[in-house]
Write an enzyme that holds these catalytic residues in place. Structure first.
Site, PDB file in Angstrom:
ATOM      1  N   ASN A  11      28.979  38.883  42.523  1.00  0.00           N
ATOM      2  CA  ASN A  11      30.396  39.216  42.368  1.00  0.00           C
ATOM      3  C   ASN A  11      30.462  40.244  41.245  1.00  0.00           C
ATOM      4  OD1 ASN A  11      33.081  39.466  41.692  1.00  0.00           O
ATOM      5  ND2 ASN A  11      33.495  37.266  41.650  1.00  0.00           N
ATOM      6  N   ARG A  13      32.742  41.505  39.670  1.00  0.00           N
ATOM      7  CA  ARG A  13      33.756  41.251  38.638  1.00  0.00           C
ATOM      8  C   ARG A  13      33.292  40.219  37.613  1.00  0.00           C
ATOM      9  NH1 ARG A  13      39.158  39.703  41.068  1.00  0.00           N
ATOM     10  NH2 ARG A  13      39.794  40.017  38.905  1.00  0.00           N
ATOM     11  N   CYS A  14      32.160  39.579  37.865  1.00  0.00           N
ATOM     12  CA  CYS A  14      31.641  38.518  36.995  1.00  0.00           C
ATOM     13  C   CYS A  14      30.591  39.090  36.039  1.00  0.00           C
ATOM     14  CB  CYS A  14      31.021  37.427  37.867  1.00  0.00           C
ATOM     15  SG  CYS A  14      30.104  36.178  36.951  1.00  0.00           S
ATOM     16  N   SER A  15      30.792  38.899  34.749  1.00  0.00           N
ATOM     17  CA  SER A  15      29.857  39.449  33.756  1.00  0.00           C
ATOM     18  C   SER A  15      28.461  38.843  33.905  1.00  0.00           C
ATOM     19  CB  SER A  15      30.385  39.239  32.340  1.00  0.00           C
ATOM     20  OG  SER A  15      30.495  37.862  32.045  1.00  0.00           O
TER      21      SER A  15
END
Length: 116
Positions: A11, A13-15
């Protein structure tokens, strides 16, 4: 002999997911990236990944997600959890690296390096 393909359920958007991908790339690997929110896995794929991880379905879920509570998954059966992940891929913990018949959840991100 061809090298075994590695796939990262990712994903962007996930750090933690971005960090795992960078660690793999910095180590010279070029995993196939599956944006599992855009291309959700089937229930059969989820079962295969659960088996490769060697965990129960609830151990590969994001229990902190609001949807987990809204769906009342705390008391769900294994089959219900798998169906919920197939219907709502946001519930799948990330990132997950698949390589050579093994899998690992990249939390912390450095764990992905264990199976490469």
């Amino acid at each position: 002999m061809m090298p075994t393909q590695m796939t990262l359920w990712h994903n962007p958007r996930c750090s933690k997911s971005r960090a795992a991908l960078k660690l793999l790339q910095d180590a010279g690997h070029a995993p196939a990236v599956r944006r599992y929110l855009e291309t959700p896995p089937s229930a059969d794929e989820i079962v295969a990944v659960r088996n490769a991880l060697g965990v129960a379905a609830d151990e590969m879920m994001r229990k902190g997600e609001k949807l987990y509570r809204e769906l009342g998954l705390g008391t769900a059966t294994e089959a219900e959890l798998i169906a919920a992940m197939a219907a709502h891929p946001i519930l799948i913990e990330r990132p997950i690296l698949l390589h050579g018949g093994k899998a690992v959840i990249g939390r912390p991100p450095e764990r992905v390096l264990q199976i490469v």
